[in-house]
Design a protein around this motif. Structure first.
Motif, PDB file in Angstrom:
ATOM      1  N   VAL A  85       0.886  -0.542  -0.303  1.00  0.00           N
ATOM      2  CA  VAL A  85       0.253  -0.303   0.366  1.00  0.00           C
ATOM      3  C   VAL A  85       0.795   1.250  -0.006  1.00  0.00           C
ATOM      4  O   VAL A  85       2.377   1.583   0.995  1.00  0.00           O
ATOM      5  CB  VAL A  85      -0.686   0.012   1.276  1.00  0.00           C
ATOM      6  CG1 VAL A  85      -0.529   0.168   2.161  1.00  0.00           C
ATOM      7  CG2 VAL A  85      -1.643   1.031   1.072  1.00  0.00           C
ATOM      8  N   ALA A 136      -4.064   3.030  -5.049  1.00  0.00           N
ATOM      9  CA  ALA A 136      -2.494   3.251  -3.740  1.00  0.00           C
ATOM     10  C   ALA A 136      -2.365   1.724  -3.452  1.00  0.00           C
ATOM     11  O   ALA A 136      -1.190   1.006  -2.493  1.00  0.00           O
ATOM     12  CB  ALA A 136      -3.487   3.820  -2.749  1.00  0.00           C
ATOM     13  N   LEU A 137      -3.088   0.453  -3.897  1.00  0.00           N
ATOM     14  CA  LEU A 137      -2.677  -0.596  -3.511  1.00  0.00           C
ATOM     15  C   LEU A 137      -2.009  -1.472  -5.500  1.00  0.00           C
ATOM     16  O   LEU A 137      -2.231  -1.105  -5.963  1.00  0.00           O
ATOM     17  CB  LEU A 137      -4.087  -2.078  -3.506  1.00  0.00           C
ATOM     18  CG  LEU A 137      -4.490  -1.574  -2.125  1.00  0.00           C
ATOM     19  CD1 LEU A 137      -5.805  -1.873  -2.412  1.00  0.00           C
ATOM     20  CD2 LEU A 137      -3.542  -1.732  -0.730  1.00  0.00           C
ATOM     21  N   PRO A 161      -5.372   1.244   5.926  1.00  0.00           N
ATOM     22  CA  PRO A 161      -5.738  -0.217   6.076  1.00  0.00           C
ATOM     23  C   PRO A 161      -3.922  -0.718   6.293  1.00  0.00           C
ATOM     24  O   PRO A 161      -2.812  -0.366   6.036  1.00  0.00           O
ATOM     25  CB  PRO A 161      -5.368  -0.650   3.835  1.00  0.00           C
ATOM     26  CG  PRO A 161      -5.240   0.543   3.269  1.00  0.00           C
ATOM     27  CD  PRO A 161      -5.200   1.526   4.586  1.00  0.00           C
ATOM     28  N   CYS A 205      -9.591  -0.152  -5.014  1.00  0.00           N
ATOM     29  CA  CYS A 205      -9.397   1.295  -4.569  1.00  0.00           C
ATOM     30  C   CYS A 205      -9.304   2.192  -5.822  1.00  0.00           C
ATOM     31  O   CYS A 205      -8.498   2.182  -7.217  1.00  0.00           O
ATOM     32  CB  CYS A 205      -8.147   1.024  -4.491  1.00  0.00           C
ATOM     33  SG  CYS A 205      -6.883   2.651  -3.859  1.00  0.00           S
ATOM     34  N   PRO A 206      -9.694   3.077  -5.579  1.00  0.00           N
ATOM     35  CA  PRO A 206      -9.954   4.300  -6.349  1.00  0.00           C
ATOM     36  C   PRO A 206      -8.959   5.003  -6.488  1.00  0.00           C
ATOM     37  O   PRO A 206      -8.763   6.138  -7.374  1.00  0.00           O
ATOM     38  CB  PRO A 206     -11.498   4.748  -5.946  1.00  0.00           C
ATOM     39  CG  PRO A 206     -11.424   5.148  -4.425  1.00  0.00           C
ATOM     40  CD  PRO A 206     -10.722   3.040  -4.649  1.00  0.00           C
ATOM     41  N   GLU A 207      -7.691   5.114  -5.242  1.00  0.00           N
ATOM     42  CA  GLU A 207      -6.560   6.461  -5.462  1.00  0.00           C
ATOM     43  C   GLU A 207      -5.920   5.359  -5.703  1.00  0.00           C
ATOM     44  O   GLU A 207      -4.710   5.626  -6.232  1.00  0.00           O
ATOM     45  CB  GLU A 207      -6.322   6.073  -4.046  1.00  0.00           C
ATOM     46  CG  GLU A 207      -7.022   6.734  -3.518  1.00  0.00           C
ATOM     47  CD  GLU A 207      -8.180   8.351  -3.484  1.00  0.00           C
ATOM     48  OE1 GLU A 207      -7.370   8.666  -4.402  1.00  0.00           O
ATOM     49  OE2 GLU A 207      -9.424   8.269  -3.263  1.00  0.00           O
ATOM     50  N   GLY A 221     -11.591   2.946   2.915  1.00  0.00           N
ATOM     51  CA  GLY A 221     -11.646   1.028   3.224  1.00  0.00           C
ATOM     52  C   GLY A 221     -12.745   0.748   2.066  1.00  0.00           C
ATOM     53  O   GLY A 221     -13.100   0.005   2.759  1.00  0.00           O
ATOM     54  N   MET A 222     -12.306   0.576   1.100  1.00  0.00           N
ATOM     55  CA  MET A 222     -12.780  -0.008   0.394  1.00  0.00           C
ATOM     56  C   MET A 222     -12.240  -0.871  -0.055  1.00  0.00           C
ATOM     57  O   MET A 222     -12.902  -2.219  -0.033  1.00  0.00           O
ATOM     58  CB  MET A 222     -13.040   0.756  -0.849  1.00  0.00           C
ATOM     59  CG  MET A 222     -14.343   1.724  -0.766  1.00  0.00           C
ATOM     60  SD  MET A 222     -14.182   1.946  -2.590  1.00  0.00           S
ATOM     61  CE  MET A 222     -15.377   1.332  -3.755  1.00  0.00           C
ATOM     62  N   CYS A 223     -10.918  -1.543   0.227  1.00  0.00           N
ATOM     63  CA  CYS A 223     -10.437  -2.811   0.124  1.00  0.00           C
ATOM     64  C   CYS A 223     -10.317  -3.603   1.437  1.00  0.00           C
ATOM     65  O   CYS A 223     -10.663  -4.610   0.707  1.00  0.00           O
ATOM     66  CB  CYS A 223      -8.682  -1.998   0.473  1.00  0.00           C
ATOM     67  SG  CYS A 223      -8.082  -1.401   1.561  1.00  0.00           S
ATOM     68  N   TYR A 224     -10.798  -3.069   2.340  1.00  0.00           N
ATOM     69  CA  TYR A 224     -10.587  -3.829   3.482  1.00  0.00           C
ATOM     70  C   TYR A 224     -11.958  -4.035   3.791  1.00  0.00           C
ATOM     71  O   TYR A 224     -12.485  -5.260   4.338  1.00  0.00           O
ATOM     72  CB  TYR A 224      -9.935  -3.727   4.691  1.00  0.00           C
ATOM     73  CG  TYR A 224     -10.172  -2.265   5.544  1.00  0.00           C
ATOM     74  CD1 TYR A 224     -11.505  -1.621   6.309  1.00  0.00           C
ATOM     75  CD2 TYR A 224      -9.219  -1.152   5.115  1.00  0.00           C
ATOM     76  CE1 TYR A 224     -11.883  -0.549   6.628  1.00  0.00           C
ATOM     77  CE2 TYR A 224      -9.270  -0.124   5.604  1.00  0.00           C
ATOM     78  CZ  TYR A 224     -10.458   0.636   6.507  1.00  0.00           C
ATOM     79  OH  TYR A 224     -11.052   1.570   6.726  1.00  0.00           O
ATOM     80  N   CYS A 232      -3.072   6.737  -0.272  1.00  0.00           N
ATOM     81  CA  CYS A 232      -4.158   6.022  -0.059  1.00  0.00           C
ATOM     82  C   CYS A 232      -5.135   7.502   1.029  1.00  0.00           C
ATOM     83  O   CYS A 232      -4.634   8.122   1.466  1.00  0.00           O
ATOM     84  CB  CYS A 232      -3.611   5.042   1.156  1.00  0.00           C
ATOM     85  SG  CYS A 232      -5.455   3.857   2.369  1.00  0.00           S
ATOM     86  N   ALA A 233      -6.141   7.298   0.915  1.00  0.00           N
ATOM     87  CA  ALA A 233      -6.964   8.153   1.251  1.00  0.00           C
ATOM     88  C   ALA A 233      -8.048   7.610   2.542  1.00  0.00           C
ATOM     89  O   ALA A 233      -8.460   8.233   3.281  1.00  0.00           O
ATOM     90  CB  ALA A 233      -8.218   8.534   0.509  1.00  0.00           C
TER      91      ALA A 233
HETATM   92  S1  SF4 Z   1      -9.018   1.335  -1.038  1.00  0.00           S
HETATM   93 FE1  SF4 Z   1      -7.242   2.078  -1.753  1.00  0.00          FE
HETATM   94  S2  SF4 Z   1      -7.746   4.302  -1.131  1.00  0.00           S
HETATM   95 FE2  SF4 Z   1      -9.422   3.592   0.193  1.00  0.00          FE
HETATM   96  S3  SF4 Z   1      -8.126   2.550   2.260  1.00  0.00           S
HETATM   97 FE3  SF4 Z   1      -7.669   1.104   0.231  1.00  0.00          FE
HETATM   98  S4  SF4 Z   1      -5.905   1.398  -0.082  1.00  0.00           S
HETATM   99 FE4  SF4 Z   1      -6.345   3.866   0.986  1.00  0.00          FE
END
Ligand code: SF4
Length: 76
Positions: free
Chosen positions: A12, A65-66, A39, A61-63, A21-24, A17-18
């Motif tokens: 990550v 970041a993963l 995360p 993940c919309p950013e 929490g969409m990832c977890y 990362c914003a």
């Molecule tokens: S979905 Fe992406 S931006 Fe959102 S918490 Fe997870 S890693 Fe961060």
């Protein structure tokens, strides 16, 4: 190489990362969250049994970041 090893590390980018929490929320079996909602990758070493879930987490993940990083170039 362990039997269940897909050769990737899930990482990550904390700067990107914003923390929404969409990832977890999508893949809690791979990703937990810290007290601030960011995360925490439960086990960054991705196996053949978890590669599809890891790809789902990356995709959601919309950013962006993963990232699944080939272990030979991992920063972990
Ligand atoms: S979905 Fe992406 S931006 Fe959102 S918490 Fe997870 S890693 Fe961060």
């Amino acid at each position: 190489m362990p039997v269940d090893d897909a050769g990737f590390t899930l990482e990550v980018d904390r700067k990107a990362c914003a923390g929404h929490g969409m990832c977890y929320g999508t893949r809690p079996e791979l990703i937990d969250c810290d007290d601030e909602g960011y995360p925490v990758i439960t086990d960054p070493n991705i196996g053949l049994s978890t590669i599809d879930s890891a790809r789902d987490a990356v995709a959601v993940c919309p950013e962006r970041a993963l990232e699944l990083v080939p272990r030979s170039t991992s920063h972990a």
